[in-house]
Design an enzyme around this catalytic site. Structure first.
Site: not given
Ligand code: NAD
Length: 261
Positions: A143, A156
């Site tokens: 990401s 995350y």
């Protein structure tokens, strides 16, 4: 059809980016193992559609990415069914947003397990077969959050930075075995997950759909356009080709300029 005769395991492929990867590999002739949660009838419909649309075999593994033994079983399924996997995509992921001091400990553990440790367990189980066959492609969906942080996404961001580190380490270990290891780092991708956030955010912030998309979701993305799942999948397909043989240990951004800023 350059992947004919090869097989791919894609974790978290019952929806979104994962499903696009599985369909894109199948379109190039690969047999696929799909994985993830959802309504059994929906999963079966997607699995059957891959077989009829692309003329390949598609299997479903219900492996829970928090359970190392089930991850090993998923790799075993590809081994016994397809003499694979030749391609492993670590894609399953979840998000939770909270300040660190309030972050539930079980959510932290769950995100680290699904978004990071599952990739270690999958790679660990897939390596012996890939080494023996002298060919492999390991791709993880990282990401933009593998490169930069945002507040309130501690687990995350930590997991995605970890994916980038695991990618580099595995790439070095496998460099002489015909196995490449890379990760793709998308910015905001238009998936059901993102789409579902829009009505609530419109209500909570008293905004129009366009305002939510431009001022909230795409605030960090200079192109002001969502990445599409097809674009991410096309990059993964490229990474499986001969032209990408020398790309290994890379973290490839596809984020509309987010991390250039
Ligand atoms: P999604 O929710 O559509 O897909 C997530 C998939 O993971 C689903 O198939 C779900 O069933 C599966 N999953 C969740 N928990 C699991 C578990 N314990 N075991 C097995 N499968 C499990 O989301 P998406 O947007 O397609 O995300 C896919 C990946 O892409 C994630 O790793 C995410 O972090 C990453 N990503 C997404 C975006 C985005 O904007 N959508 C941006 C960058 C990175």
């Amino acid at each position: 059809m350059f992947l004919k005769g090869k097989s791919a395991v894609v974790t978290g492929s019952t929806s979104g980016i994962g499903l696009a990867y599985a369909r894109a590999f199948a379109a190039e002739g690969a047999n696929v193992v799909i994985n993830g949660f959802g309504k059994p009838e929906d999963i079966e419909a997607e699995r059957a559609k891959i077989e009829t649309e692309f003329g390949v075999k598609a299997l479903y593994s219900p492996a829970d990415m928090t359970k190392p033994a089930e991850i090993a079983d998923m790799i075993k399924l590809a081994e016994t069914s397809f003499n694979g996997p030749d391609i492993l995509v670590n894609n399953a992921g979840i998000q939770f947003v909270s300040p660190i001091e309030d972050f539930p400990i079980e959510k932290w553990d769950q995100i680290i397990a699904i978004n990071l440790s599952s990739a270690f367990h999958g790679i660990r189980a897939a390596i012996p077969g890939m080494k023996a066959r002298k060919w492999g492609r390991i791709i993880s969906t990282a990401s933009a959050h593998s490169l930069v942080a945002s507040p309130f996404k501690s687990a995350y961001v930590t997991a995605k930075h970890g994916i980038a580190g695991l990618t580099k380490t595995a790439a070095l270990e496998l460099a002489t075995f015909g196995v490449t290891v890379n990760c793709i780092s998308p910015g905001y991708v238009w998936t059901p997950l993102v789409e579902k956030q829009i009505p609530d955010t419109m209500k909570a912030r008293n905004m129009t759909k366009e305002q939510v998309m431009n001022d909230v979701l795409l605030e960090a993305q200079p192109t002001k356009e969502f990445v599409t799942v097809e674009q991410v999948a096309a990059l993964a397909v490229f990474l499986c080709g001969d032209a990408a043989k020398s790309i290994t240990g890379a973290n490839i951004s596809m984020d509309g300029g987010w991390t250039a800023a």
